[in-house]
Design a protein around this motif. Structure first.
Motif, PDB file in Angstrom:
ATOM      1  N   GLU A  50       0.831  -1.214   0.000  1.00 22.24           N
ATOM      2  CA  GLU A  50       0.000   0.000   0.000  1.00 22.24           C
ATOM      3  C   GLU A  50       0.860   1.257   0.000  1.00 22.24           C
ATOM      4  OE1 GLU A  50      -2.372  -0.617   3.445  1.00 22.24           O
ATOM      5  OE2 GLU A  50      -3.528  -2.256   2.538  1.00 22.24           O
ATOM      6  N   ARG A  51       1.968   1.217   0.720  1.00 19.11           N
ATOM      7  CA  ARG A  51       2.850   2.392   0.769  1.00 19.11           C
ATOM      8  C   ARG A  51       3.538   2.618  -0.572  1.00 19.11           C
ATOM      9  NH1 ARG A  51       2.807   7.117   3.176  1.00 19.11           N
ATOM     10  NH2 ARG A  51       4.630   8.172   2.314  1.00 19.11           N
ATOM     11  N   CYS A  52       3.854   1.550  -1.274  1.00 18.66           N
ATOM     12  CA  CYS A  52       4.487   1.679  -2.593  1.00 18.66           C
ATOM     13  C   CYS A  52       3.635   2.525  -3.540  1.00 18.66           C
ATOM     14  CB  CYS A  52       4.686   0.294  -3.221  1.00 18.66           C
ATOM     15  SG  CYS A  52       6.104  -0.629  -2.596  1.00 18.66           S
ATOM     16  N   ALA A  53       2.329   2.449  -3.390  1.00 15.31           N
ATOM     17  CA  ALA A  53       1.424   3.152  -4.305  1.00 15.31           C
ATOM     18  C   ALA A  53       1.403   4.654  -4.093  1.00 15.31           C
ATOM     19  CB  ALA A  53       0.013   2.589  -4.162  1.00 15.31           C
ATOM     20  N   VAL A  54       1.851   5.110  -2.918  1.00 12.27           N
ATOM     21  CA  VAL A  54       1.736   6.539  -2.595  1.00 12.27           C
ATOM     22  C   VAL A  54       3.051   7.194  -2.193  1.00 12.27           C
ATOM     23  CG1 VAL A  54      -0.675   6.298  -1.917  1.00 12.27           C
ATOM     24  CG2 VAL A  54       1.111   6.024  -0.185  1.00 12.27           C
ATOM     25  N   GLU A  55       4.088   6.402  -1.969  1.00 10.98           N
ATOM     26  CA  GLU A  55       5.371   6.949  -1.514  1.00 10.98           C
ATOM     27  C   GLU A  55       5.971   7.882  -2.586  1.00 10.98           C
ATOM     28  OE1 GLU A  55       8.522   8.307  -0.015  1.00 10.98           O
ATOM     29  OE2 GLU A  55       7.311   7.022   1.285  1.00 10.98           O
ATOM     30  N   PRO A  56       6.234   9.156  -2.217  1.00  9.36           N
ATOM     31  CA  PRO A  56       6.704  10.117  -3.219  1.00  9.36           C
ATOM     32  C   PRO A  56       8.202  10.048  -3.545  1.00  9.36           C
ATOM     33  CG  PRO A  56       6.412  11.208  -1.120  1.00  9.36           C
ATOM     34  CD  PRO A  56       5.925   9.800  -0.937  1.00  9.36           C
ATOM     35  N   GLU A  57       8.997   9.466  -2.649  1.00  7.81           N
ATOM     36  CA  GLU A  57      10.454   9.467  -2.838  1.00  7.81           C
ATOM     37  C   GLU A  57      10.934   8.165  -3.475  1.00  7.81           C
ATOM     38  OE1 GLU A  57      12.336  11.982  -2.395  1.00  7.81           O
ATOM     39  OE2 GLU A  57      10.994  13.304  -1.273  1.00  7.81           O
ATOM     40  N   PHE A  58      11.685   8.302  -4.559  1.00  5.37           N
ATOM     41  CA  PHE A  58      12.161   7.126  -5.288  1.00  5.37           C
ATOM     42  C   PHE A  58      12.988   6.205  -4.406  1.00  5.37           C
ATOM     43  CE2 PHE A  58      15.775   5.150  -7.437  1.00  5.37           C
ATOM     44  CZ  PHE A  58      15.119   4.279  -8.291  1.00  5.37           C
ATOM     45  N   PHE A  59      13.930   6.769  -3.636  1.00  3.83           N
ATOM     46  CA  PHE A  59      14.827   5.916  -2.869  1.00  3.83           C
ATOM     47  C   PHE A  59      14.088   5.190  -1.748  1.00  3.83           C
ATOM     48  CE2 PHE A  59      15.131  10.244  -1.239  1.00  3.83           C
ATOM     49  CZ  PHE A  59      14.959  10.091   0.132  1.00  3.83           C
ATOM     50  N   VAL A  60      13.006   5.781  -1.241  1.00  6.73           N
ATOM     51  CA  VAL A  60      12.191   5.089  -0.237  1.00  6.73           C
ATOM     52  C   VAL A  60      11.399   3.965  -0.909  1.00  6.73           C
ATOM     53  CG1 VAL A  60      10.390   5.294   1.516  1.00  6.73           C
ATOM     54  CG2 VAL A  60      12.027   7.167   1.190  1.00  6.73           C
ATOM     55  N   ARG A  61      10.849   4.237  -2.089  1.00  5.63           N
ATOM     56  CA  ARG A  61      10.119   3.189  -2.817  1.00  5.63           C
ATOM     57  C   ARG A  61      11.023   2.001  -3.098  1.00  5.63           C
ATOM     58  NH1 ARG A  61       8.204   7.526  -5.974  1.00  5.63           N
ATOM     59  NH2 ARG A  61       9.335   6.820  -7.817  1.00  5.63           N
ATOM     60  N   ASP A  62      12.270   2.286  -3.445  1.00  7.56           N
ATOM     61  CA  ASP A  62      13.198   1.201  -3.734  1.00  7.56           C
ATOM     62  C   ASP A  62      13.449   0.356  -2.485  1.00  7.56           C
ATOM     63  OD1 ASP A  62      14.331   0.337  -6.153  1.00  7.56           O
ATOM     64  OD2 ASP A  62      16.347   0.808  -5.424  1.00  7.56           O
ATOM     65  N   MET A  63      13.518   1.009  -1.338  1.00  9.85           N
ATOM     66  CA  MET A  63      13.711   0.276  -0.088  1.00  9.85           C
ATOM     67  C   MET A  63      12.455  -0.521   0.269  1.00  9.85           C
ATOM     68  SD  MET A  63      16.034  -0.408   2.159  1.00  9.85           S
ATOM     69  CE  MET A  63      17.238   0.940   2.211  1.00  9.85           C
ATOM     70  N   LEU A  64      11.286   0.028  -0.039  1.00  6.16           N
ATOM     71  CA  LEU A  64      10.041  -0.702   0.191  1.00  6.16           C
ATOM     72  C   LEU A  64      10.014  -1.990  -0.645  1.00  6.16           C
ATOM     73  CD1 LEU A  64       7.519   2.284   0.052  1.00  6.16           C
ATOM     74  CD2 LEU A  64       8.110   0.974   2.099  1.00  6.16           C
ATOM     75  N   THR A  65      10.440  -1.872  -1.890  1.00  5.46           N
ATOM     76  CA  THR A  65      10.510  -3.060  -2.751  1.00  5.46           C
ATOM     77  C   THR A  65      11.481  -4.076  -2.184  1.00  5.46           C
ATOM     78  OG1 THR A  65       9.806  -2.070  -4.831  1.00  5.46           O
ATOM     79  CG2 THR A  65      11.391  -3.847  -4.990  1.00  5.46           C
ATOM     80  N   TRP A  66      12.643  -3.606  -1.743  1.00  8.79           N
ATOM     81  CA  TRP A  66      13.616  -4.523  -1.135  1.00  8.79           C
ATOM     82  C   TRP A  66      13.005  -5.226   0.071  1.00  8.79           C
ATOM     83  CZ3 TRP A  66      15.703  -4.213   3.861  1.00  8.79           C
ATOM     84  CH2 TRP A  66      16.681  -5.176   4.143  1.00  8.79           C
ATOM     85  N   ALA A  67      12.290  -4.469   0.896  1.00 12.51           N
ATOM     86  CA  ALA A  67      11.658  -5.056   2.081  1.00 12.51           C
ATOM     87  C   ALA A  67      10.653  -6.135   1.685  1.00 12.51           C
ATOM     88  CB  ALA A  67      10.982  -3.964   2.908  1.00 12.51           C
TER      89      ALA A  67
END
Length: 223
Positions: free
Chosen positions: A46-63
């Motif tokens: 759910e956070r991946c869909a709204v997270e504005p920062e690329f580097f945070v999204r990348d960490m979400l994917t890793w998680a």
């Protein structure tokens, strides 16, 4: 009901994933991936869909990749049908990191031709990684049909995706090199140049191809 320390840690991590500070969200995603818990899967997606920062999204994917595929894969696949372009693009990116070829049927023509460039680019990269043996020619035809699309970064992404399929793209590039649209012809020529000489930069290859196309004129001209 009494909360355990583990329950409280989960709640704290979930709150941090939505913190206003990107540095806090980044640390939370890192922590969630370091100590996986099944309860994190839905919130991460759910956070991946709204997270504005690329580097945070990348960490979400890793998680997400740190959690069992039996949980993450079905949940991520659901996002491919989201109305949010970011949800679709991030889901495709996550599928490329999970690397499970069972996801291949879920990558549709609609994803590969999505009107949103970020979604389409993610679909191209993921499709090339997951395409089953023997289906590369059909994928090459679909991708070649998009030659000439978009600006520099989008065209570069498409060329990289095509090149990732290898020599199977040569027939479709040959066909595209005779397309009536000069932009398509130039993109095809540039992609073929890079396939043959990987050290050639895309910017140089596309400009050189545009010059060649301009000098040659339209296909059939002067016949």
């Amino acid at each position: 009901m009494t909360l355990t320390h583990q329950d409280e840690d989960v709640r704290r991590a979930l709150r941090a994933l939505a913190d206003a500070r990107s540095s806090v969200r980044l640390k939370a995603a890192l922590a969630v991936g370091t100590t996986p818990d099944d309860r994190f899967v839905d919130p991460l997606v759910e956070r991946c869909a709204v997270e504005p920062e690329f580097f945070v999204r990348d960490m979400l994917t890793w998680a997400l990749t740190r959690h069992p595929e039996a949980l993450t894969l079905p949940r991520v696949l659901v996002e491919l049908g989201s109305e949010r372009p970011q949800a679709r693009s991030q889901a495709l990116h996550t599928l490329s990191k999970i690397g499970d070829r069972r996801a291949w049927p879920a990558i549709t023509h609609a994803h590969l031709t999505d009107a949103d460039d970020e979604v389409a680019r993610a679909a191209w990269r993921t499709a090339v990684l997951l395409v089953p043996e023997g289906e590369e020619p059909a994928l090459a035809v679909t991708l070649a049909g998009l030659l000439g699309r978009g600006e520099h970064e989008t065209q570069l992404s498409l060329s990289r995706a095509l090149i990732g399929l290898g020599d199977v793209i040569l027939p479709v590039l040959e066909t595209a090199a005779g397309h009536p649209d000069p932009g398509v012809r130039a993109h095809a020529l540039a992609t073929r140049r890079i396939l043959r000489d990987p050290d050639t930069g895309f910017a140089y290859a596309i400009e050189e191809a545009k010059r060649v196309v301009a000098l040659d004129g339209a296909p059939g001209e002067g016949d």
